[in-house]
Design a protein around this motif. Structure first.
Motif, PDB file in Angstrom:
ATOM      1  N   LEU A 157      36.639  35.720  20.080  1.00  0.00           N
ATOM      2  CA  LEU A 157      35.419  35.415  21.262  1.00  0.00           C
ATOM      3  C   LEU A 157      35.241  36.857  21.913  1.00  0.00           C
ATOM      4  O   LEU A 157      36.165  37.860  21.988  1.00  0.00           O
ATOM      5  N   VAL A 158      33.871  36.922  22.532  1.00  0.00           N
ATOM      6  CA  VAL A 158      33.650  38.116  23.305  1.00  0.00           C
ATOM      7  C   VAL A 158      32.542  37.486  24.416  1.00  0.00           C
ATOM      8  O   VAL A 158      31.855  36.549  23.901  1.00  0.00           O
ATOM      9  N   GLY A 159      32.556  37.981  25.389  1.00  0.00           N
ATOM     10  CA  GLY A 159      31.618  37.439  26.570  1.00  0.00           C
ATOM     11  C   GLY A 159      31.695  38.344  27.437  1.00  0.00           C
ATOM     12  O   GLY A 159      32.226  39.329  27.809  1.00  0.00           O
ATOM     13  N   LEU A 160      30.644  38.234  28.452  1.00  0.00           N
ATOM     14  CA  LEU A 160      30.380  38.864  29.633  1.00  0.00           C
ATOM     15  C   LEU A 160      30.182  38.009  30.770  1.00  0.00           C
ATOM     16  O   LEU A 160      30.013  36.707  30.714  1.00  0.00           O
ATOM     17  N   GLY A 161      30.494  38.175  32.160  1.00  0.00           N
ATOM     18  CA  GLY A 161      30.114  37.450  33.190  1.00  0.00           C
ATOM     19  C   GLY A 161      30.227  38.061  34.502  1.00  0.00           C
ATOM     20  O   GLY A 161      30.277  39.376  34.622  1.00  0.00           O
ATOM     21  N   VAL A 162      30.141  37.278  35.658  1.00  0.00           N
ATOM     22  CA  VAL A 162      30.012  37.699  36.957  1.00  0.00           C
ATOM     23  C   VAL A 162      31.373  37.479  37.679  1.00  0.00           C
ATOM     24  O   VAL A 162      31.831  36.141  37.549  1.00  0.00           O
ATOM     25  N   SER A 163      32.163  38.334  38.347  1.00  0.00           N
ATOM     26  CA  SER A 163      33.495  38.187  38.811  1.00  0.00           C
ATOM     27  C   SER A 163      33.278  38.170  40.669  1.00  0.00           C
ATOM     28  O   SER A 163      32.436  38.986  41.053  1.00  0.00           O
ATOM     29  N   ARG A 164      34.184  37.478  41.169  1.00  0.00           N
ATOM     30  CA  ARG A 164      34.321  37.763  42.641  1.00  0.00           C
ATOM     31  C   ARG A 164      35.758  37.913  43.051  1.00  0.00           C
ATOM     32  O   ARG A 164      36.727  37.146  42.434  1.00  0.00           O
ATOM     33  N   ASN A 165      36.205  39.012  43.807  1.00  0.00           N
ATOM     34  CA  ASN A 165      37.495  39.270  44.033  1.00  0.00           C
ATOM     35  C   ASN A 165      37.455  39.362  45.640  1.00  0.00           C
ATOM     36  O   ASN A 165      36.812  39.878  46.318  1.00  0.00           O
ATOM     37  N   ASP A 166      38.478  38.375  46.138  1.00  0.00           N
ATOM     38  CA  ASP A 166      38.530  38.252  47.693  1.00  0.00           C
ATOM     39  C   ASP A 166      39.982  38.539  48.017  1.00  0.00           C
ATOM     40  O   ASP A 166      40.983  37.874  47.378  1.00  0.00           O
ATOM     41  N   VAL A 167      40.301  39.134  48.778  1.00  0.00           N
ATOM     42  CA  VAL A 167      41.692  39.360  49.272  1.00  0.00           C
ATOM     43  C   VAL A 167      41.829  38.684  50.761  1.00  0.00           C
ATOM     44  O   VAL A 167      41.046  38.825  51.683  1.00  0.00           O
ATOM     45  N   ALA A 168      42.913  37.688  50.582  1.00  0.00           N
ATOM     46  CA  ALA A 168      42.981  36.948  51.758  1.00  0.00           C
ATOM     47  C   ALA A 168      43.321  37.909  53.137  1.00  0.00           C
ATOM     48  O   ALA A 168      43.947  39.093  53.073  1.00  0.00           O
ATOM     49  N   ASN A 169      42.841  37.226  54.266  1.00  0.00           N
ATOM     50  CA  ASN A 169      43.190  38.095  55.512  1.00  0.00           C
ATOM     51  C   ASN A 169      42.272  39.398  55.582  1.00  0.00           C
ATOM     52  O   ASN A 169      42.585  40.452  56.202  1.00  0.00           O
ATOM     53  N   ASN A 170      41.257  39.286  54.645  1.00  0.00           N
ATOM     54  CA  ASN A 170      40.456  40.649  54.516  1.00  0.00           C
ATOM     55  C   ASN A 170      39.070  40.165  54.307  1.00  0.00           C
ATOM     56  O   ASN A 170      38.918  39.664  53.649  1.00  0.00           O
ATOM     57  N   PRO A 171      38.419  40.499  55.288  1.00  0.00           N
ATOM     58  CA  PRO A 171      36.905  39.870  55.268  1.00  0.00           C
ATOM     59  C   PRO A 171      35.838  40.548  54.014  1.00  0.00           C
ATOM     60  O   PRO A 171      34.979  40.114  53.788  1.00  0.00           O
ATOM     61  N   ALA A 172      36.759  41.677  53.565  1.00  0.00           N
ATOM     62  CA  ALA A 172      35.618  42.116  52.602  1.00  0.00           C
ATOM     63  C   ALA A 172      35.791  41.671  51.217  1.00  0.00           C
ATOM     64  O   ALA A 172      36.858  40.825  50.952  1.00  0.00           O
ATOM     65  N   SER A 173      34.746  41.275  50.493  1.00  0.00           N
ATOM     66  CA  SER A 173      35.067  40.724  49.164  1.00  0.00           C
ATOM     67  C   SER A 173      33.706  41.372  48.266  1.00  0.00           C
ATOM     68  O   SER A 173      32.892  42.025  48.904  1.00  0.00           O
ATOM     69  N   GLU A 174      34.138  41.459  47.170  1.00  0.00           N
ATOM     70  CA  GLU A 174      33.207  42.093  46.213  1.00  0.00           C
ATOM     71  C   GLU A 174      32.726  41.064  44.873  1.00  0.00           C
ATOM     72  O   GLU A 174      33.394  40.616  44.429  1.00  0.00           O
ATOM     73  N   PHE A 175      31.456  41.358  44.674  1.00  0.00           N
ATOM     74  CA  PHE A 175      30.896  40.297  43.319  1.00  0.00           C
ATOM     75  C   PHE A 175      30.800  41.693  42.384  1.00  0.00           C
ATOM     76  O   PHE A 175      30.011  42.699  42.946  1.00  0.00           O
ATOM     77  N   ASP A 176      30.916  41.442  41.368  1.00  0.00           N
ATOM     78  CA  ASP A 176      30.768  42.529  40.208  1.00  0.00           C
ATOM     79  C   ASP A 176      30.756  41.631  38.965  1.00  0.00           C
ATOM     80  O   ASP A 176      30.841  40.397  38.690  1.00  0.00           O
ATOM     81  N   GLY A 177      30.925  42.539  37.948  1.00  0.00           N
ATOM     82  CA  GLY A 177      30.748  41.852  36.604  1.00  0.00           C
ATOM     83  C   GLY A 177      32.183  42.001  35.759  1.00  0.00           C
ATOM     84  O   GLY A 177      33.051  42.894  36.009  1.00  0.00           O
ATOM     85  N   TYR A 178      32.252  41.412  34.697  1.00  0.00           N
ATOM     86  CA  TYR A 178      33.426  41.620  33.744  1.00  0.00           C
ATOM     87  C   TYR A 178      33.029  41.346  32.377  1.00  0.00           C
ATOM     88  O   TYR A 178      31.938  40.745  32.196  1.00  0.00           O
ATOM     89  N   ALA A 179      34.012  41.864  31.631  1.00  0.00           N
ATOM     90  CA  ALA A 179      33.775  41.463  30.189  1.00  0.00           C
ATOM     91  C   ALA A 179      35.079  41.389  29.671  1.00  0.00           C
ATOM     92  O   ALA A 179      36.013  41.605  29.692  1.00  0.00           O
ATOM     93  N   ASN A 180      35.191  40.449  28.763  1.00  0.00           N
ATOM     94  CA  ASN A 180      36.521  40.142  27.873  1.00  0.00           C
ATOM     95  C   ASN A 180      36.109  39.865  26.337  1.00  0.00           C
ATOM     96  O   ASN A 180      35.321  39.645  25.904  1.00  0.00           O
TER      97      ASN A 180
END
Length: 355
Positions: free
Chosen positions: A111-134
């Motif tokens: 398989l091969v694919g693309l998508g949208v990822s969200r990374n969030d660190v606990a106790n840290n208000p900053a979060s980031e939406f970005d892309g991924y591929a696998n």
């Protein structure tokens, strides 16, 4: 029964099918759902620990080998810091996968694919939406139950664009459950022989040929053949030559791609014919008369061809057997100067795709 005279004896040749020497099951379904537990080996720049996640996949069959797979995963990656923050990660994407074998067999896949990822660190208000591929490799077992449940295992190499780019390994294991239309066909090896049959002087037993293709039911391996198509000695449509048949009576509502009730009845019989010979691939060709503009007629003919294809798929035909093409007014079979000719030109055809 037919009278043949009081003293006459008639000798005829009858084709006789010998009992099958082997049989295999072919199980096919339109869609499926997979749920997997995932062990994550994160990028060293993210963490020296590990992660875990849950992945859900909705599989959509494109043909026997190709599948479209919308996927969602959500998990947490440990940082190893006592009381420190962990990574919370989610992803929503689309994969395309290729399976080597069918639904009833153990099969590897890629398989091969693309998508949208969200990374969030606990106790840290900053979060980031970005892309991924696998990229991924995996296996599906053969069905374990009558319902078609299978085990699925895979490994994915995932590039996450978060924080200037991170590479993670996802190791998944779970179950796959088929949904949609499921059908089972027994494919039998048959030997055909000819032997003389002596008929009584005053009557002959007529052999049944339900689909009127010239091959008796006891021998016919492809029942419900559409009238007008040439068949071989076993009653299956010949796929080594160009053939075409007009689906008489398949009509639509005025200036629409909506099928009439009578058209649905005719297409039900066409669906039975296609399910009876699953190696038969056809082009569903839509045609219009010359009324209206060229562009409008081309668009309408394509919509009508798609409508016929979708109805056949809803009634159990393998999508891989069907291609829909609209030709508009470019291929008339009668004059467009008369109402009778225009009616003949407004048609749907099955064109056999030769091998």
């Amino acid at each position: 029964m037919k009278g043949l005279g009081k003293k006459a004896l008639v000798t005829a040749l009858a084709a006789v099918a010998v009992t099958p020497s082997y049989a295999t099951d072919s199980v096919q379904h339109t869609n499926e759902i997979s749920v997997m537990g995932v062990y994550i080996e994160p990028d060293d720049d993210r963490s020296d620990e590990y992660g875990s996640a849950v992945r859900a996949i909705y599989g959509i069959r494109l043909d026997r080998h190709w599948w479209l797979e919308p996927t969602f995963f959500a998990g947490v990656i440990e940082t190893g810091e006592q009381g420190g923050p962990d990574f919370f990660q989610q992803g929503l994407g689309m994969d395309i996968s290729y399976r080597l074998f069918g639904d009833a067999e153990f099969t590897p896949y890629g398989l091969v694919g693309l998508g949208v990822s969200r990374n969030d660190v606990a106790n840290n208000p900053a979060s980031e939406f970005d892309g991924y591929a696998n990229l991924g490799l995996g296996v599906l077992t053969s069905p374990l139950t009558e319902s078609g449940l299978r085990l699925r295992g895979e490994v994915r190499y995932l590039y996450d664009n978060y924080d200037d780019g991170l590479f993670d390994w996802h190791f998944g294991l779970g179950i796959t459950v088929p949904i949609g239309v499921t059908r089972r066909q027994v494919v039998e090896k048959v030997t055909v022989i000819e032997r003389p049959v002596v008929v009584e002087s005053q009557r002959v037993i007529e052999l049944a040929d339900s689909d009127k293709d010239g091959v008796v039911d006891g021998v016919d391996q492809c029942p419900n053949t559409l009238a007008g198509l040439q068949v071989d000695a076993l009653g299956c449509v010949k796929t080594d030559q160009v053939q075409s048949v007009v689906l008489s009576g398949v009509k639509f509502e005025l200036n629409s791609d909506r099928l009439t009730a009578n058209a649905r009845d005719i297409l039900n019989r066409a669906a039975d014919a296609l399910k009876g010979q699953q190696d038969l691939d056809v082009e569903v060709a839509g045609h219009t008369d010359a009324s209206g503009s060229d562009s409008y007629n081309l668009k309408l003919s394509q919509a009508r061809a798609d409508s016929v294809r979708n109805y056949l798929i809803e009634n159990g035909v393998n999508p891989g057997q069907l291609t829909a093409v609209g030709y508009g007014e470019t291929r008339p079979i009668a004059s467009n100067d008369t109402e009778e000719g225009r009616e003949r030109n407004r048609r749907v055809e099955f064109n056999v795709i030769s091998e």
